[in-house]
Design a protein around this motif. Structure first.
Motif, PDB file in Angstrom:
ATOM      1  N   MET A   1       0.852  -1.202   0.000  1.00  0.00           N
ATOM      2  CA  MET A   1       0.000   0.000   0.000  1.00  0.00           C
ATOM      3  C   MET A   1       0.884   1.247   0.000  1.00  0.00           C
ATOM      4  SD  MET A   1      -2.705   1.373   2.882  1.00  0.00           S
ATOM      5  CE  MET A   1      -4.007   0.212   2.475  1.00  0.00           C
ATOM      6  N   PRO A   2       0.553   2.243  -0.814  1.00  0.00           N
ATOM      7  CA  PRO A   2       1.352   3.466  -0.853  1.00  0.00           C
ATOM      8  C   PRO A   2       1.176   4.264   0.436  1.00  0.00           C
ATOM      9  CG  PRO A   2      -0.643   3.745  -2.133  1.00  0.00           C
ATOM     10  CD  PRO A   2      -0.603   2.296  -1.732  1.00  0.00           C
ATOM     11  N   PHE A   6      -4.673   4.770  -0.728  1.00  0.00           N
ATOM     12  CA  PHE A   6      -4.900   4.601  -2.151  1.00  0.00           C
ATOM     13  C   PHE A   6      -5.265   5.938  -2.809  1.00  0.00           C
ATOM     14  CE2 PHE A   6      -6.216   0.368  -0.414  1.00  0.00           C
ATOM     15  CZ  PHE A   6      -5.140  -0.342  -0.932  1.00  0.00           C
ATOM     16  N   GLY A  44       4.212   0.738 -11.704  1.00  0.00           N
ATOM     17  CA  GLY A  44       4.348   1.516 -10.482  1.00  0.00           C
ATOM     18  C   GLY A  44       3.041   2.054  -9.940  1.00  0.00           C
ATOM     19  N   LEU A  46       0.134   0.556  -9.905  1.00  0.00           N
ATOM     20  CA  LEU A  46      -0.814  -0.466  -9.463  1.00  0.00           C
ATOM     21  C   LEU A  46      -1.061  -0.422  -7.967  1.00  0.00           C
ATOM     22  CD1 LEU A  46       0.324  -3.516 -11.660  1.00  0.00           C
ATOM     23  CD2 LEU A  46      -1.648  -2.008 -11.992  1.00  0.00           C
ATOM     24  N   CYS A  47      -0.027  -0.105  -7.181  1.00  0.00           N
ATOM     25  CA  CYS A  47      -0.202  -0.117  -5.730  1.00  0.00           C
ATOM     26  C   CYS A  47      -1.085   1.029  -5.242  1.00  0.00           C
ATOM     27  CB  CYS A  47       1.148  -0.069  -5.027  1.00  0.00           C
ATOM     28  SG  CYS A  47       2.056   1.478  -5.270  1.00  0.00           S
ATOM     29  N   TYR A  48      -1.418   1.991  -6.130  1.00  0.00           N
ATOM     30  CA  TYR A  48      -2.302   3.102  -5.760  1.00  0.00           C
ATOM     31  C   TYR A  48      -3.771   2.768  -5.973  1.00  0.00           C
ATOM     32  CZ  TYR A  48       1.729   6.140  -5.259  1.00  0.00           C
ATOM     33  OH  TYR A  48       2.908   6.706  -4.837  1.00  0.00           O
ATOM     34  N   GLY A  50      -7.082   1.041  -5.118  1.00  0.00           N
ATOM     35  CA  GLY A  50      -7.796   0.407  -4.027  1.00  0.00           C
ATOM     36  C   GLY A  50      -9.245   0.147  -4.387  1.00  0.00           C
TER      37      GLY A  50
END
Length: 565
Positions: A1-2, A6, A44, A46-48, A50
């Protein structure tokens, strides 16, 4: 998770032109709380994403910063489209008269008729220099005023009743810098007023509600072109325009970032004018609406013979052998006004079309720099139709911004040969420097001067800046071109710019000119999520196809204000 959670919005699988210092091109962006939190590649981002993130799969479409126009006159054509005769898309005397006749027949109880958009290119002979005669309008209605503004905004074509009700006769003296055209043989009024003489005629008055309605129409149109901010040249209608914008801002309906300029006139008391500007500025200090600028007119327009030139106009102008046009300010008073503006931390913004006018303005700006405390004023000259090559480097030396209108940087059909070349001669081939300004390191911003440009689509301007040729023949009633080297409409190809230069002139450089570069103008982490999605990559398409680009989405603060699939 950033970090911090998200994103609210993610755009992925695209071509993201950032307009940052390195002209970085990425693939994806993420925004949270109205600001960019990620700019980079598809992996890069994708982790943002949610459970509540809105994800837009761009499928190869292009993302650019929200476009910024550094010279517009809101509400543009929206007022006249709602309440006046439409002339902007007509190119003949017969067409103008038909439009006025139809309007009069539709509204037979009108007490007066107003309109805008007639073009000098529709006329020939003596009327090309003086403008169209009043008798044409008298034949339609002689009992009510008919008042029609030229598309460049610098001349009025009126009927006899409009002259009479405003007390204008053969003995009337034009204000300084203005022209009341007359028949050379008889001395009779011709029916055309130019520059400051236009103020002798009462123009239409609209209610605040009408201005607000027009402003909302205008705003929607800007979003369709991917425009998220602009410099509003409020001009002499500043109170009405600004009051409407203030009310929309107060009501939460303003979704354009507007910086505004208020006109300072050569005639009249400077201290009083600046006091009015100061009062307006104190009222407009929101994130969306601020007054930052004092606007000055130092000459007129080439087509009206009122640009101020270093060498005389040709005899075809009808002004004799040694006619240089008009400089609208006493030079000492102009320097005084410039100093007063910068000492108030107001940006100076100058309308100058002729090379003599621009030289005098640069001289005045040099004197201003020597007489005010060092500061970040970002003084600007706009239009720059003719600029002596010796004066181009002075822009950078004096830190003067060039606000140009690339929409006009080619040989316009039904215009260039019959108007510009006719009254300028060979100098017309050197009109509108662009590439040389970029090459000299000048900060260049692009603008439309809408409604003078009646379709303020930046994609058209970007194409013309790159090609120096016609963008789409349909706009001008001629066959389209297929090659940027087509010589019929090509204007000085040495002045071509690159696509990235043109994009920057509508984004980060425009943001700098409007004191907004720390918040918008580029796609960078921390900046406001203002952006436009284009249906094609303008960095890779054929130059003559740039104008075919369609804006499919526009975002302000990461929120959609336009979606047209």
């Amino acid at each position: 998770m950033p970090v911090n959670g998200f994103a609210d919005l993610v755009l992925i699988h695209g071509v993201v032109y950032t307009a940052d210092d390195r002209d970085t091109v990425g693939e994806a962006v993420a925004a949270r709380g109205g600001r960019f939190v990620f700019v980079g590649d598809n992996a890069g981002v994708l982790c943002y994403i949610g459970p509540s993130t809105k994800v837009v799969d761009l499928q190869g479409k292009m993302v650019i910063p929200g476009l910024l126009d550094t010279h517009m006159h809101p509400p543009g054509l929206s007022l006249s489209e709602l309440y006046e005769v439409q002339l902007s898309n007509i190119s003949s005397l017969e067409g103008y008269l038909q439009a006025v006749t139809e309007f009069v027949n539709r509204y037979p109880d009108s007490k007066s008729v107003y309109g805008r958009g007639w073009s000098w290119g529709a006329f020939s002979g003596e009327e090309l220099g003086k403008g169209p005669r009043k008798e044409y309008l008298d034949a339609i209605r002689a009992d009510i005023p008919i008042i029609l503004r030229a598309n460049d905004g610098h001349s009025l074509w009126v009927n006899s009743e409009a002259l009479a009700v405003n007390g204008i006769n053969e003995a009337t003296v034009a204000p300084e810098g203005g022209v009341i055209e007359k028949d050379q043989a008889s001395g009779a009024l011709w029916g055309v007023l130019k520059e400051s003489a236009m103020r002798l005629v009462d123009l239409p008055e609209y209610t605040l509600s009408q201005y607000q309605t027009a402003m909302l129409e205008f705003q929607a149109k800007m979003h369709r072109f991917g425009i998220t901010g602009l410099l509003c040249i409020a001009g002499y209608f500043a109170p009405s325009v600004l009051q409407a914008l203030e009310q929309l801002d107060h009501d939460g309906k303003l979704t354009l970032r507007i910086r505004a300029a208020v006109a300072i006139r050569a005639e009249g008391d400077l201290a009083g004018q600046f006091a009015v500007l100061d009062e307006l500025r104190s009222r407009c200090q929101s994130p969306y609406l601020q007054i930052t600028t004092a606007k000055f007119f130092t000459d007129g327009v080439v087509e009206g013979g009122t640009s101020h030139l270093l060498a005389p106009y040709t005899r075809e102008t009808g002004k004799g052998d040694n006619y240089y046009g008009v400089f609208l300010w006493p030079e000492d008073k102009l320097r005084q006004a410039f100093i007063m503006a910068n000492r108030r931390n107001l940006q100076i913004y100058v309308h100058s079309t002729g090379d003599a006018s621009t030289r005098k303005v640069l001289n005045a700006l040099a004197d201003t720099r020597a007489n005010v405390p060092a500061g970040d004023y970002r003084n600007t000259i706009t239009h720059l139709q003719l600029v002596d090559p010796a004066d181009v480097p002075r822009f950078k030396e004096l830190q003067v911004i060039a606000s140009v209108q690339p929409y006009w940087h080619f040989k316009g059909p039904h215009w260039w040969e019959s108007v510009d070349y006719r009254i300028l001669g060979e100098r017309a081939k050197a009109e509108y420097p662009l590439g040389s300004l970029f090459a000299s390191g000048v900060t260049v911003t692009s603008s439309s001067d809408y409604p003078v440009t009646n379709i303020p689509n930046p994609m058209r301007a970007i194409e013309i800046g790159v090609t120096r040729n016609m963008d789409d023949g349909r706009h001008y009633g001629v066959e389209d071109i297929t090659s940027m080297e087509d010589e019929r409409y090509l204007l000085n190809p040495r002045e071509r710019a690159t696509v990235k230069q043109m994009l920057r002139s509508f984004t980060i450089q425009a943001a700098y000119a409007m004191f907004m570069e720390s918040e918008t103008g580029s796609i960078e982490v921390g900046k406001l999520a203002d952006m436009a999605v284009l249906d094609q990559d303008v960095l890779s398409v054929k130059a003559t196809d740039i104008d075919k680009t369609k804006v499919v989405m526009t975002f302000i603060d990461g929120k959609v204000v336009l979606h047209q699939p």
